[in-house]
Motif scaffolding. Structure first.
Motif, PDB file in Angstrom:
ATOM      1  N   SER A  65       0.825  -1.203   0.000  1.00 45.19           N
ATOM      2  CA  SER A  65       0.000   0.000   0.000  1.00 45.19           C
ATOM      3  C   SER A  65       0.860   1.255   0.000  1.00 45.19           C
ATOM      4  N   VAL A  66       1.947   1.222   0.774  1.00 46.17           N
ATOM      5  CA  VAL A  66       2.864   2.365   0.789  1.00 46.17           C
ATOM      6  C   VAL A  66       3.496   2.561  -0.585  1.00 46.17           C
ATOM      7  N   VAL A  67       3.909   1.461  -1.207  1.00 43.87           N
ATOM      8  CA  VAL A  67       4.547   1.541  -2.527  1.00 43.87           C
ATOM      9  C   VAL A  67       3.622   2.199  -3.537  1.00 43.87           C
ATOM     10  N   ASP A  68       2.330   1.930  -3.450  1.00 43.01           N
ATOM     11  CA  ASP A  68       1.372   2.499  -4.398  1.00 43.01           C
ATOM     12  C   ASP A  68       0.983   3.934  -4.064  1.00 43.01           C
ATOM     13  N   ARG A  69       1.528   4.492  -3.010  1.00 47.77           N
ATOM     14  CA  ARG A  69       1.215   5.861  -2.600  1.00 47.77           C
ATOM     15  C   ARG A  69       2.358   6.831  -2.869  1.00 47.77           C
ATOM     16  N   VAL A  70       3.500   6.347  -3.337  1.00 46.56           N
ATOM     17  CA  VAL A  70       4.672   7.210  -3.508  1.00 46.56           C
ATOM     18  C   VAL A  70       5.282   6.964  -4.886  1.00 46.56           C
ATOM     19  N   ARG A  71       6.248   7.812  -5.245  1.00 49.03           N
ATOM     20  CA  ARG A  71       7.010   7.603  -6.474  1.00 49.03           C
ATOM     21  C   ARG A  71       7.975   6.443  -6.273  1.00 49.03           C
ATOM     22  N   ARG A  72       7.903   5.458  -7.158  1.00 53.77           N
ATOM     23  CA  ARG A  72       8.663   4.229  -6.942  1.00 53.77           C
ATOM     24  C   ARG A  72      10.171   4.437  -7.071  1.00 53.77           C
ATOM     25  N   GLY A 117      11.224  -4.947  -3.616  1.00 53.75           N
ATOM     26  CA  GLY A 117      10.626  -5.863  -4.588  1.00 53.75           C
ATOM     27  C   GLY A 117       9.379  -5.297  -5.235  1.00 53.75           C
ATOM     28  N   ALA A 118       8.483  -4.736  -4.415  1.00 55.71           N
ATOM     29  CA  ALA A 118       7.238  -4.184  -4.955  1.00 55.71           C
ATOM     30  C   ALA A 118       7.500  -2.947  -5.806  1.00 55.71           C
ATOM     31  N   ALA A 119       8.393  -2.064  -5.339  1.00 59.38           N
ATOM     32  CA  ALA A 119       8.693  -0.843  -6.089  1.00 59.38           C
ATOM     33  C   ALA A 119       9.390  -1.160  -7.403  1.00 59.38           C
ATOM     34  N   ARG A 120      10.310  -2.108  -7.382  1.00 60.90           N
ATOM     35  CA  ARG A 120      11.009  -2.483  -8.612  1.00 60.90           C
ATOM     36  C   ARG A 120      10.046  -3.060  -9.628  1.00 60.90           C
ATOM     37  N   SER A 121       9.138  -3.930  -9.182  1.00 59.92           N
ATOM     38  CA  SER A 121       8.166  -4.532 -10.091  1.00 59.92           C
ATOM     39  C   SER A 121       7.313  -3.461 -10.761  1.00 59.92           C
ATOM     40  N   ALA A 122       6.854  -2.484  -9.967  1.00 61.78           N
ATOM     41  CA  ALA A 122       6.036  -1.408 -10.526  1.00 61.78           C
ATOM     42  C   ALA A 122       6.839  -0.531 -11.469  1.00 61.78           C
ATOM     43  N   LEU A 123       8.097  -0.266 -11.131  1.00 60.97           N
ATOM     44  CA  LEU A 123       8.918   0.612 -11.962  1.00 60.97           C
ATOM     45  C   LEU A 123       9.265  -0.047 -13.291  1.00 60.97           C
ATOM     46  N   VAL A 124       9.461  -1.367 -13.275  1.00 58.72           N
ATOM     47  CA  VAL A 124       9.726  -2.070 -14.531  1.00 58.72           C
ATOM     48  C   VAL A 124       8.575  -1.863 -15.505  1.00 58.72           C
ATOM     49  N   LYS A 125       7.352  -1.922 -15.008  1.00 57.82           N
ATOM     50  CA  LYS A 125       6.187  -1.733 -15.886  1.00 57.82           C
ATOM     51  C   LYS A 125       6.144  -0.329 -16.462  1.00 57.82           C
ATOM     52  N   GLU A 126       6.674   0.658 -15.730  1.00 56.99           N
ATOM     53  CA  GLU A 126       6.725   2.035 -16.226  1.00 56.99           C
ATOM     54  C   GLU A 126       7.848   2.223 -17.244  1.00 56.99           C
ATOM     55  N   GLY A 336       2.101  -2.324  -6.560  1.00 51.17           N
ATOM     56  CA  GLY A 336       2.749  -2.593  -5.281  1.00 51.17           C
ATOM     57  C   GLY A 336       1.947  -3.533  -4.420  1.00 51.17           C
ATOM     58  N   ARG A 337       0.626  -3.298  -4.338  1.00 51.96           N
ATOM     59  CA  ARG A 337      -0.226  -4.129  -3.499  1.00 51.96           C
ATOM     60  C   ARG A 337      -0.389  -5.533  -4.064  1.00 51.96           C
ATOM     61  N   VAL A 338      -0.452  -5.657  -5.374  1.00 54.21           N
ATOM     62  CA  VAL A 338      -0.574  -6.978  -5.984  1.00 54.21           C
ATOM     63  C   VAL A 338       0.729  -7.756  -5.809  1.00 54.21           C
ATOM     64  N   ASN A 339       1.872  -7.089  -5.997  1.00 53.38           N
ATOM     65  CA  ASN A 339       3.158  -7.756  -5.793  1.00 53.38           C
ATOM     66  C   ASN A 339       3.289  -8.249  -4.363  1.00 53.38           C
ATOM     67  N   ALA A 340       2.933  -7.393  -3.408  1.00 49.23           N
ATOM     68  CA  ALA A 340       3.049  -7.769  -1.998  1.00 49.23           C
ATOM     69  C   ALA A 340       2.099  -8.905  -1.639  1.00 49.23           C
ATOM     70  N   ALA A 341       0.862  -8.829  -2.135  1.00 52.33           N
ATOM     71  CA  ALA A 341      -0.119  -9.869  -1.827  1.00 52.33           C
ATOM     72  C   ALA A 341       0.294 -11.218  -2.407  1.00 52.33           C
ATOM     73  N   SER A 342       0.752 -11.217  -3.650  1.00 53.31           N
ATOM     74  CA  SER A 342       1.143 -12.477  -4.283  1.00 53.31           C
ATOM     75  C   SER A 342       2.348 -13.091  -3.581  1.00 53.31           C
ATOM     76  N   ASN A 343       3.315 -12.260  -3.196  1.00 52.67           N
ATOM     77  CA  ASN A 343       4.479 -12.775  -2.483  1.00 52.67           C
ATOM     78  C   ASN A 343       4.089 -13.341  -1.128  1.00 52.67           C
ATOM     79  N   MET A 344       3.152 -12.678  -0.462  1.00 56.37           N
ATOM     80  CA  MET A 344       2.708 -13.165   0.842  1.00 56.37           C
ATOM     81  C   MET A 344       2.041 -14.533   0.712  1.00 56.37           C
ATOM     82  N   VAL A 345       1.206 -14.694  -0.302  1.00 57.85           N
ATOM     83  CA  VAL A 345       0.506 -15.962  -0.506  1.00 57.85           C
ATOM     84  C   VAL A 345       1.492 -17.088  -0.806  1.00 57.85           C
ATOM     85  N   ILE A 346       2.599 -16.767  -1.475  1.00 60.50           N
ATOM     86  CA  ILE A 346       3.608 -17.775  -1.809  1.00 60.50           C
ATOM     87  C   ILE A 346       4.538 -18.045  -0.626  1.00 60.50           C
TER      88      ILE A 346
END
Length: 413
Positions: A65-72, A117-126, A336-346
């Protein structure tokens, strides 16, 4: 002429910066366990270091959630700087009385990985067009695994030669250098959505995964497989001892062989993903894990070497397929939230299976555990493969589609 993902200037800088950061990360984490053992003489104290490293995953949704609220990009820079500062806290460790500092640093270390991990994943998509996401993830994984082949041994060597304090200072410098490199990335980032209630933000990643059938399938299959793949962390020592009749230190050789397999896997992961699709690549990775673990039940050195190479490659194939699926089918604003959630489930089932494996190995033959691991992993692969090719998004998934913005011009470099 074919244009590769390395032609993207912003991604090149991200790759270099992340490699430097990984160098510091992997050089230190193994030595923290050795340091705890030296201070206390206790194997439990050393093992608790690695448990402490995994505990922050329980807070992954909040981090996402924090990752999705700031500049990655800025978050990556700040996290590297803060992590380097935390590592310098190890300079205060002189005796067993400061053992708590080791654990505090380790916990912060694990927490920083969530944000990175979450910020990098989001930044790659950008930074990278969607059609190059798999190649970008493959390049990141190949570089990461290449670092992991020698970096932990180098860190342990520095610790043995000049001590933990010198190693801590060296690692802090690497994090500072990574921050400088990452700070030079030029990118126009998508602004975040309006803030929602804590509950909605906390659950947003899980809801999106559930709403997109492809993501739900790969997450369920991955969680099922990693619920037994954690057995490997204990079973491999039985393979080395009872199977190959080698000393425990041979584990370092196995790790290096796996690292070599991971590098080879990274070289072809992008092409495999383009051919099989994200879910197909995850299924292929799980099949490879199953075959590799089953082969380890045959204690013949050439077979163990091939199995270790296959397991190393499978790790990269799984990460590339899984990460690319999450990125490609998730809007930037909830990456960010999807990356964190998926990692948590794994990771939670994986952590539990590591603990369970340590208990079962005392009562069950290691070959039975390897066979059980292979059976579950192959079963998850079959279930996922049968669903491959089904629609990416159902009705629930389409409700998420309005959030995805069309890619217009490439981000500024």
């Amino acid at each position: 002429m074919r244009v590769t993902v390395l032609a993207e200037a912003g991604f090149r800088r991200l790759l270099i910066g992340q490699t430097v950061s990984n160098l510091g990360d992997t050089a230190l984490y193994l030595s923290l366990g050795i340091w705890a053992k030296d201070l206390t003489g206790s194997n439990s104290a050393a093992g608790a270091i690695f448990l402490t490293l995994t505990l922050p995953v329980l807070f992954a949704p909040a981090a996402g959630s924090v990752v999705d609220r700031v500049r990655r990009r800025r978050l990556l820079v700040v996290t590297n700087v803060l992590t380097g500062g935390v590592v310098l806290g190890l300079l205060a460790v002189d005796s067993v009385r400061q053992l708590w500092i080791l654990y505090a640093v380790t916990f912060c270390y694990g927490a920083s990985a969530l944000f990175v991990g979450a910020a990098r994943s989001a930044l790659v998509k950008e930074l990278v067009p969607d059609e190059k996401l798999a190649a970008a993830n493959a390049a990141l994984q190949a570089a990461s695994q290449g670092v992991r082949v020698l970096s932990p041994l180098a860190g342990a060597g520095i610790y043995a030669a000049v001590g933990g304090k010198a190693l801590a200072a060296f690692v802090a410098i690497l994090f500072a250098l990574a921050a400088v490199i990452l700070g030079g990335i030029r990118v126009t980032e998508t602004p975040p959505d309006e803030r929602e209630s804590f509950r909605r933000e906390f659950l947003a990643g899980f809801k999106h995964i559930r709403a997109v059938p492809l993501l739900a399938r790969v997450t369920a299959a991955g969680a099922g497989a990693w619920a037994v793949l954690g057995f490997f962390e204990t079973v491999i020592f039985a393979v080395i001892d009872a199977g190959l009749h080698r000393p425990p230190s041979f584990f370092g050789v196995i790790t290096s062989i796996q690292g070599g397999g991971a590098i080879l896997g990274g070289l072809v992961a992008g092409r495999l993903c383009a051919r099989l699709g994200e879910d197909g690549l995850v299924a292929f990775a799980l099949v490879s894990f199953g075959v590799g673990n089953l082969a380890l039940a045959f204690p013949v050195m050439p077979v163990v070497v091939v199995a270790s190479v296959l397991n190393g490659a499978a790790m990269v194939w799984f990460v590339v397929g899984f990460s690319t699926a999450m990125q490609a089918h998730t809007p930037v604003r909830v990456q960010g939230r999807v990356n964190a959630a998926s990692n948590m489930v794994i990771l939670i089932p994986n952590t539990a299976s590591i603990a369970l494996g340590a208990v079962l190995i005392t009562a069950v033959d290691y070959r039975v555990l390897l066979a059980a691991t292979a059976a579950v992993t192959l079963g998850c692969a079959v279930a996922l493969w049968r669903g491959a090719g089904k629609p990416v998004s159902g009705r629930a998934g389409r409700r998420q589609a309005w959030r995805r913005r069309p890619r217009s011009a490439s981000p500024a470099r």
